[in-house]
Design a protein around this motif. Structure first.
Motif, PDB file in Angstrom:
ATOM      1  N   ARG A   1      -5.755   7.611  -8.521  1.00 59.63           N
ATOM      2  CA  ARG A   1      -5.265   8.078  -7.217  1.00 59.63           C
ATOM      3  C   ARG A   1      -6.425   8.305  -6.247  1.00 59.63           C
ATOM      4  O   ARG A   1      -6.291   8.095  -5.037  1.00 59.63           O
ATOM      5  CB  ARG A   1      -4.461   9.359  -7.403  1.00 59.63           C
ATOM      6  N   PHE A   2      -7.569   8.714  -6.762  1.00 62.90           N
ATOM      7  CA  PHE A   2      -8.755   8.858  -5.910  1.00 62.90           C
ATOM      8  C   PHE A   2      -9.172   7.487  -5.366  1.00 62.90           C
ATOM      9  O   PHE A   2      -9.466   7.346  -4.174  1.00 62.90           O
ATOM     10  CB  PHE A   2      -9.893   9.493  -6.714  1.00 62.90           C
ATOM     11  N   LEU A   3      -9.176   6.479  -6.240  1.00 58.42           N
ATOM     12  CA  LEU A   3      -9.487   5.120  -5.800  1.00 58.42           C
ATOM     13  C   LEU A   3      -8.490   4.644  -4.756  1.00 58.42           C
ATOM     14  O   LEU A   3      -8.866   3.985  -3.774  1.00 58.42           O
ATOM     15  CB  LEU A   3      -9.472   4.166  -6.996  1.00 58.42           C
ATOM     16  N   LEU A   4      -7.224   4.969  -4.969  1.00 56.96           N
ATOM     17  CA  LEU A   4      -6.205   4.573  -4.010  1.00 56.96           C
ATOM     18  C   LEU A   4      -6.497   5.172  -2.641  1.00 56.96           C
ATOM     19  O   LEU A   4      -6.362   4.498  -1.614  1.00 56.96           O
ATOM     20  CB  LEU A   4      -4.822   5.003  -4.504  1.00 56.96           C
ATOM     21  N   GLY A   5      -6.913   6.434  -2.613  1.00 58.72           N
ATOM     22  CA  GLY A   5      -7.276   7.055  -1.349  1.00 58.72           C
ATOM     23  C   GLY A   5      -8.468   6.385  -0.701  1.00 58.72           C
ATOM     24  O   GLY A   5      -8.518   6.227   0.529  1.00 58.72           O
TER      25      GLY A   5
ATOM     26  N   ALA B   1      -7.903  -3.707   0.261  1.00 62.63           N
ATOM     27  CA  ALA B   1      -6.701  -4.077  -0.490  1.00 62.63           C
ATOM     28  C   ALA B   1      -7.028  -4.280  -1.968  1.00 62.63           C
ATOM     29  O   ALA B   1      -6.216  -3.945  -2.842  1.00 62.63           O
ATOM     30  CB  ALA B   1      -6.083  -5.345   0.099  1.00 62.63           C
ATOM     31  N   THR B   2      -8.206  -4.808  -2.253  1.00 59.93           N
ATOM     32  CA  THR B   2      -8.626  -4.966  -3.651  1.00 59.93           C
ATOM     33  C   THR B   2      -8.735  -3.616  -4.339  1.00 59.93           C
ATOM     34  O   THR B   2      -8.287  -3.448  -5.481  1.00 59.93           O
ATOM     35  CB  THR B   2      -9.980  -5.697  -3.714  1.00 59.93           C
ATOM     36  N   VAL B   3      -9.315  -2.630  -3.646  1.00 62.43           N
ATOM     37  CA  VAL B   3      -9.432  -1.287  -4.215  1.00 62.43           C
ATOM     38  C   VAL B   3      -8.042  -0.710  -4.491  1.00 62.43           C
ATOM     39  O   VAL B   3      -7.796  -0.122  -5.557  1.00 62.43           O
ATOM     40  CB  VAL B   3     -10.225  -0.365  -3.268  1.00 62.43           C
ATOM     41  N   CYS B   4      -7.103  -0.889  -3.550  1.00 57.66           N
ATOM     42  CA  CYS B   4      -5.740  -0.392  -3.740  1.00 57.66           C
ATOM     43  C   CYS B   4      -5.074  -1.043  -4.945  1.00 57.66           C
ATOM     44  O   CYS B   4      -4.398  -0.367  -5.735  1.00 57.66           O
ATOM     45  CB  CYS B   4      -4.903  -0.654  -2.485  1.00 57.66           C
ATOM     46  N   THR B   5      -5.265  -2.348  -5.085  1.00 48.29           N
ATOM     47  CA  THR B   5      -4.635  -3.070  -6.184  1.00 48.29           C
ATOM     48  C   THR B   5      -5.215  -2.640  -7.528  1.00 48.29           C
ATOM     49  O   THR B   5      -4.482  -2.428  -8.502  1.00 48.29           O
ATOM     50  CB  THR B   5      -4.803  -4.584  -5.991  1.00 48.29           C
ATOM     51  N   VAL B   6      -6.529  -2.497  -7.594  1.00 45.38           N
ATOM     52  CA  VAL B   6      -7.168  -2.019  -8.828  1.00 45.38           C
ATOM     53  C   VAL B   6      -6.636  -0.629  -9.189  1.00 45.38           C
ATOM     54  O   VAL B   6      -6.345  -0.350 -10.361  1.00 45.38           O
ATOM     55  CB  VAL B   6      -8.699  -1.996  -8.665  1.00 45.38           C
ATOM     56  N   ALA B   7      -6.476   0.218  -8.193  1.00 45.11           N
ATOM     57  CA  ALA B   7      -5.960   1.567  -8.441  1.00 45.11           C
ATOM     58  C   ALA B   7      -4.547   1.512  -8.998  1.00 45.11           C
ATOM     59  O   ALA B   7      -4.203   2.262  -9.923  1.00 45.11           O
ATOM     60  CB  ALA B   7      -5.994   2.378  -7.145  1.00 45.11           C
ATOM     61  N   SER B   8      -3.707   0.639  -8.453  1.00 47.84           N
ATOM     62  CA  SER B   8      -2.319   0.561  -8.921  1.00 47.84           C
ATOM     63  C   SER B   8      -2.243   0.043 -10.351  1.00 47.84           C
ATOM     64  O   SER B   8      -1.432   0.520 -11.150  1.00 47.84           O
ATOM     65  CB  SER B   8      -1.496  -0.334  -7.986  1.00 47.84           C
ATOM     66  N   VAL B   9      -3.100  -0.915 -10.692  1.00 47.01           N
ATOM     67  CA  VAL B   9      -3.116  -1.447 -12.061  1.00 47.01           C
ATOM     68  C   VAL B   9      -3.638  -0.390 -13.023  1.00 47.01           C
ATOM     69  O   VAL B   9      -3.091  -0.196 -14.126  1.00 47.01           O
ATOM     70  CB  VAL B   9      -3.966  -2.729 -12.132  1.00 47.01           C
TER      71      VAL B   9
ATOM     72  N   ASN C   1       0.822  -1.202   0.000  1.00 44.77           N
ATOM     73  CA  ASN C   1       0.000   0.000   0.000  1.00 44.77           C
ATOM     74  C   ASN C   1       0.863   1.263   0.000  1.00 44.77           C
ATOM     75  O   ASN C   1       0.664   2.183  -0.800  1.00 44.77           O
ATOM     76  CB  ASN C   1      -0.912  -0.049   1.235  1.00 44.77           C
ATOM     77  N   TYR C   2       1.841   1.304   0.888  1.00 45.75           N
ATOM     78  CA  TYR C   2       2.712   2.475   0.985  1.00 45.75           C
ATOM     79  C   TYR C   2       3.569   2.632  -0.264  1.00 45.75           C
ATOM     80  O   TYR C   2       3.842   3.749  -0.714  1.00 45.75           O
ATOM     81  CB  TYR C   2       3.605   2.361   2.227  1.00 45.75           C
ATOM     82  N   TYR C   3       4.013   1.506  -0.824  1.00 45.53           N
ATOM     83  CA  TYR C   3       4.831   1.587  -2.036  1.00 45.53           C
ATOM     84  C   TYR C   3       4.040   2.231  -3.172  1.00 45.53           C
ATOM     85  O   TYR C   3       4.550   3.124  -3.867  1.00 45.53           O
ATOM     86  CB  TYR C   3       5.311   0.198  -2.458  1.00 45.53           C
ATOM     87  N   VAL C   4       2.814   1.774  -3.365  1.00 42.96           N
ATOM     88  CA  VAL C   4       2.002   2.315  -4.453  1.00 42.96           C
ATOM     89  C   VAL C   4       1.783   3.820  -4.269  1.00 42.96           C
ATOM     90  O   VAL C   4       1.879   4.595  -5.231  1.00 42.96           O
ATOM     91  CB  VAL C   4       0.654   1.565  -4.543  1.00 42.96           C
ATOM     92  N   TYR C   5       1.499   4.231  -3.044  1.00 47.91           N
ATOM     93  CA  TYR C   5       1.277   5.653  -2.791  1.00 47.91           C
ATOM     94  C   TYR C   5       2.506   6.478  -3.159  1.00 47.91           C
ATOM     95  O   TYR C   5       2.397   7.535  -3.791  1.00 47.91           O
ATOM     96  CB  TYR C   5       0.924   5.893  -1.326  1.00 47.91           C
ATOM     97  N   ASP C   6       3.684   6.008  -2.790  1.00 44.62           N
ATOM     98  CA  ASP C   6       4.910   6.795  -2.984  1.00 44.62           C
ATOM     99  C   ASP C   6       5.571   6.556  -4.336  1.00 44.62           C
ATOM    100  O   ASP C   6       6.642   7.117  -4.596  1.00 44.62           O
ATOM    101  CB  ASP C   6       5.915   6.480  -1.870  1.00 44.62           C
ATOM    102  N   SER C   7       4.972   5.766  -5.201  1.00 46.00           N
ATOM    103  CA  SER C   7       5.596   5.451  -6.485  1.00 46.00           C
ATOM    104  C   SER C   7       5.602   6.628  -7.448  1.00 46.00           C
ATOM    105  O   SER C   7       6.318   6.594  -8.467  1.00 46.00           O
ATOM    106  CB  SER C   7       4.877   4.261  -7.134  1.00 46.00           C
ATOM    107  N   ILE C   8       4.826   7.665  -7.160  1.00 43.67           N
ATOM    108  CA  ILE C   8       4.765   8.829  -8.055  1.00 43.67           C
ATOM    109  C   ILE C   8       6.013   9.698  -7.929  1.00 43.67           C
ATOM    110  O   ILE C   8       6.533  10.216  -8.928  1.00 43.67           O
ATOM    111  CB  ILE C   8       3.509   9.672  -7.747  1.00 43.67           C
ATOM    112  N   ALA C   9       6.502   9.874  -6.715  1.00 42.61           N
ATOM    113  CA  ALA C   9       7.593  10.821  -6.473  1.00 42.61           C
ATOM    114  C   ALA C   9       8.831  10.563  -7.348  1.00 42.61           C
ATOM    115  O   ALA C   9       9.365  11.514  -7.945  1.00 42.61           O
ATOM    116  CB  ALA C   9       7.962  10.827  -4.996  1.00 42.61           C
TER     117      ALA C   9
END
Length: 206
Positions: free
Chosen positions: A105-109, A82-90, A22-30
């Motif tokens: 990114r909204f879905l990730l939030g 976790a499913t919502v986070c994974t869908v957002a990352s894909v 979860n944290y990796y996906v959030y910070d992958s933009i920087a």
């Protein structure tokens, strides 16, 4: 019988891996912000929007997420978020359109912040007394290693940095770890509920 210490710490490790992803996906933009600006013409404002929509979603969903966790329990809620986070990352990895990225990114939030609440609630069920604070600390340490891994990804995942797209594919793969770990936690809790006495949740104060 109660779960053995080894079983409980295995639960902690598995559920913490969901936080790691979860944290990796959030910070992958920087690490790819400059590449997004160079390759896709994004502005600094656009990069800021990718973070802002996440925060807006988190503010909107957190209280509702708490109700969902109380209603459906930690295992089902962890898997759902976790499913919502994974869908957002894909979704983030398969598009170059800013608007779709903003939706991602909204879905990730919507998934990420309630996931943190669900995992914190789960740990409180598995750890008591003097162990609890250490369990929280270890959980957040593993989670923050996700942020560190994202920040260091230009080094260890150099193969993916030929374009802006590669690092997001790596993030999507690690996002799958978030879902896999949540499913693993669900399985561990399902097994434990049939073998051990985990206790019953008390009535929730309104």
């Amino acid at each position: 019988p109660q779960p053995s210490p080894r079983y409980r710490w295995a639960v902690l490790l598995v559920i913490s891996l969901a936080m790691f992803g979860n944290y990796y996906v959030y910070d992958s933009i920087a690490p790819i912000a400059d590449m997004l600006k160079a390759d896709l013409g994004f502005s600094d404002e656009n990069i800021g929007q990718l973070y802002s929509v996440y925060s807006i979603a988190a503010v909107l969903v957190l209280l509702i997420g708490g109700v969902v966790i109380d209603r459906f329990g930690t295992a089902k809620s962890t898997i759902l978020f976790a499913t919502v986070c994974t869908v957002a990352s894909v979704l983030m990895a398969v598009t170059s359109d800013l608007n779709v990225m903003l939706v991602s990114r909204f879905l990730l939030g919507l998934g990420s912040e309630p996931l943190i609440v669900a995992i914190t609630t789960a740990l409180a069920k598995w750890f008591k007394g003097r162990e609890l604070s250490f369990a929280f600390g270890l959980n957040l340490t593993i989670a923050r290693l996700g942020s560190v891994s994202a920040d260091w990804s230009p080094t260890w995942a150099r193969f993916a940095y030929d374009s802006w797209h590669g690092p997001l594919v790596v993030a999507a793969v690690i996002g799958l770890l978030c879902l896999a770990a949540a499913l693993g936690y669900g399985a561990l809790e399902w097994i434990a509920a049939r073998r051990y006495g985990l206790g019953k949740a008390g009535q929730t104060d309104k």
